[in-house]
Design a protein around this motif. Structure first.
Motif, PDB file in Angstrom:
ATOM      1  N   HIS A 198     -15.967  11.652  -9.097  1.00  0.00           N
ATOM      2  CA  HIS A 198     -15.313   9.870  -7.980  1.00  0.00           C
ATOM      3  C   HIS A 198     -13.994  10.200  -9.201  1.00  0.00           C
ATOM      4  O   HIS A 198     -13.089   9.417  -9.600  1.00  0.00           O
ATOM      5  N   GLN A 199     -13.350  11.708  -9.373  1.00  0.00           N
ATOM      6  CA  GLN A 199     -12.000  11.642 -10.316  1.00  0.00           C
ATOM      7  C   GLN A 199     -10.834  11.607  -9.822  1.00  0.00           C
ATOM      8  O   GLN A 199     -10.347  10.120  -9.855  1.00  0.00           O
ATOM      9  N   ILE A 200     -10.532  11.390  -8.715  1.00  0.00           N
ATOM     10  CA  ILE A 200      -9.392  11.000  -7.813  1.00  0.00           C
ATOM     11  C   ILE A 200      -9.785   9.068  -7.714  1.00  0.00           C
ATOM     12  O   ILE A 200      -8.080   9.083  -8.264  1.00  0.00           O
ATOM     13  N   ARG A 201     -10.601   9.150  -7.007  1.00  0.00           N
ATOM     14  CA  ARG A 201     -10.999   7.299  -7.336  1.00  0.00           C
ATOM     15  C   ARG A 201     -10.587   6.326  -8.165  1.00  0.00           C
ATOM     16  O   ARG A 201     -10.207   5.292  -8.409  1.00  0.00           O
TER      17      ARG A 201
ATOM     18  N   ARG B  32       0.744  -1.169   0.077  1.00  0.00           N
ATOM     19  CA  ARG B  32      -0.019  -0.479  -0.375  1.00  0.00           C
ATOM     20  C   ARG B  32       0.833   1.157  -0.014  1.00  0.00           C
ATOM     21  O   ARG B  32       1.712   1.381   0.313  1.00  0.00           O
ATOM     22  N   CYS B  33       0.129   2.730  -0.720  1.00  0.00           N
ATOM     23  CA  CYS B  33       0.957   3.587  -0.120  1.00  0.00           C
ATOM     24  C   CYS B  33       0.161   4.764   0.156  1.00  0.00           C
ATOM     25  O   CYS B  33      -1.407   4.733  -0.269  1.00  0.00           O
ATOM     26  N   MET B  34       0.292   5.667   0.424  1.00  0.00           N
ATOM     27  CA  MET B  34       0.002   6.718   1.432  1.00  0.00           C
ATOM     28  C   MET B  34       0.437   7.917  -0.104  1.00  0.00           C
ATOM     29  O   MET B  34       1.350   8.862  -0.650  1.00  0.00           O
ATOM     30  N   VAL B  35      -1.023   8.768  -0.215  1.00  0.00           N
ATOM     31  CA  VAL B  35      -0.882   9.305  -1.661  1.00  0.00           C
ATOM     32  C   VAL B  35      -1.325  10.825  -1.109  1.00  0.00           C
ATOM     33  O   VAL B  35      -2.361  10.916  -0.375  1.00  0.00           O
ATOM     34  N   GLN B  36      -0.683  11.859  -1.666  1.00  0.00           N
ATOM     35  CA  GLN B  36      -1.060  13.046  -1.662  1.00  0.00           C
ATOM     36  C   GLN B  36      -1.479  13.649  -2.529  1.00  0.00           C
ATOM     37  O   GLN B  36      -0.721  13.646  -3.949  1.00  0.00           O
ATOM     38  N   VAL B  37      -2.631  14.429  -3.198  1.00  0.00           N
ATOM     39  CA  VAL B  37      -3.567  14.396  -4.245  1.00  0.00           C
ATOM     40  C   VAL B  37      -3.738  15.741  -4.451  1.00  0.00           C
ATOM     41  O   VAL B  37      -4.443  16.211  -3.174  1.00  0.00           O
ATOM     42  N   ARG B  38      -3.667  16.347  -5.649  1.00  0.00           N
ATOM     43  CA  ARG B  38      -3.831  17.823  -5.949  1.00  0.00           C
ATOM     44  C   ARG B  38      -5.399  18.238  -7.340  1.00  0.00           C
ATOM     45  O   ARG B  38      -4.469  17.110  -8.021  1.00  0.00           O
TER      46      ARG B  38
END
Length: 246
Positions: free
Chosen positions: A180-183, A167-173
């Protein structure tokens, strides 16, 4: 939610900023439904008995997503904030925890950077098409009827193995604000969100959707002051990582 006042981060005569919990809708569209909009309107009405409460929704988060939201408390503030939203002047930063479906996503490097960003972020550009019948979106070829361009920037902050799964933790802008764009985009890129019952083949049914709008920046509609609000995600998937405020 026991008391809506517990989620309020800031309030003055023009705006109200809150930390929306996961699981509650911003607006439900059903009469009498206790969504966040109605809860806040009831709170305002209790403070000013006899006066019809004004509360304008400026932006939304999906029901299973938690994070920072700003509401306008009068028409003038609503108009100003809506202008900022239209012009892309309201900045939203998200944290997500994703499963890793393709090892290559952890090694990927890119020279794509967001304007005025001090850190390098990878750009994802896709065309998304929404299916109203299933309330879902999918990546489609450019030029597809009904398809809309979707752009986001992300950076992997940390990766580790959790219960035998990478798994990874991701920062998104976000550059655009699609359904539902990010998903959808992260799933298409090989990083479906933990707990996403629509777009993650693993379908972590026991875990909540690991997505939080952790930071919101905008200009105060009356004073012109730069406003910045941050929250820490409460979802269980984030507990395996070193979550720090940006």
């Amino acid at each position: 939610m026991k008391d809506v006042r517990e989620c309020i981060l800031y309030e003055d005569k023009d705006i109200l900023v809150c930390h929306k919990p996961a699981g509650i809708a911003v607006q439900s569209g059903r009469v009498g439904s206790m969504d966040l909009e109605n809860l806040l309107k009831n709170y305002i009405a209790q403070k000013k008995p006899g006066k019809i409460p004004y509360l304008a929704v400026i932006h939304r988060l999906d029901q299973p997503v938690e994070g920072v939201l700003v509401f306008a408390l009068n028409p003038k503030a609503a108009a100003a904030l809506n202008r900022q939203m239209t012009m892309g002047e309201i900045s939203k930063t998200y944290l997500a925890v994703t499963d890793v479906k393709r090892e290559s996503v952890l090694q990927k490097e890119s020279t794509d950077t967001k304007k005025e960003e001090k850190v390098q972020m990878i750009c994802l550009t896709d065309w998304l098409c929404k299916d109203n019948k299933t309330n879902s979106s999918s990546v489609v070829p450019a030029g597809t009827a009904g398809g809309k361009k979707a752009v986001l920037y992300y950076k992997i902050l940390e990766s580790r193995e959790v219960q035998g799964q990478k798994r990874c933790m991701v920062q998104v802008r976000l550059e655009t604000g699609r359904h539902h764009q990010i998903r959808v985009q992260l799933s298409h890129a090989g990083m479906p969100l933990v707990g996403d019952r629509k777009y993650n083949p693993v379908k972590n049914s026991r875990e909540a959707l690991a997505l939080c709008s952790i930071q919101l920046e905008f200009t105060h509609p009356e004073s012109g002051k730069k406003m910045k609000f941050q929250v820490a995600p409460t979802g269980t998937a984030f507990r395996e990582f070193s979550v720090k405020k940006i």
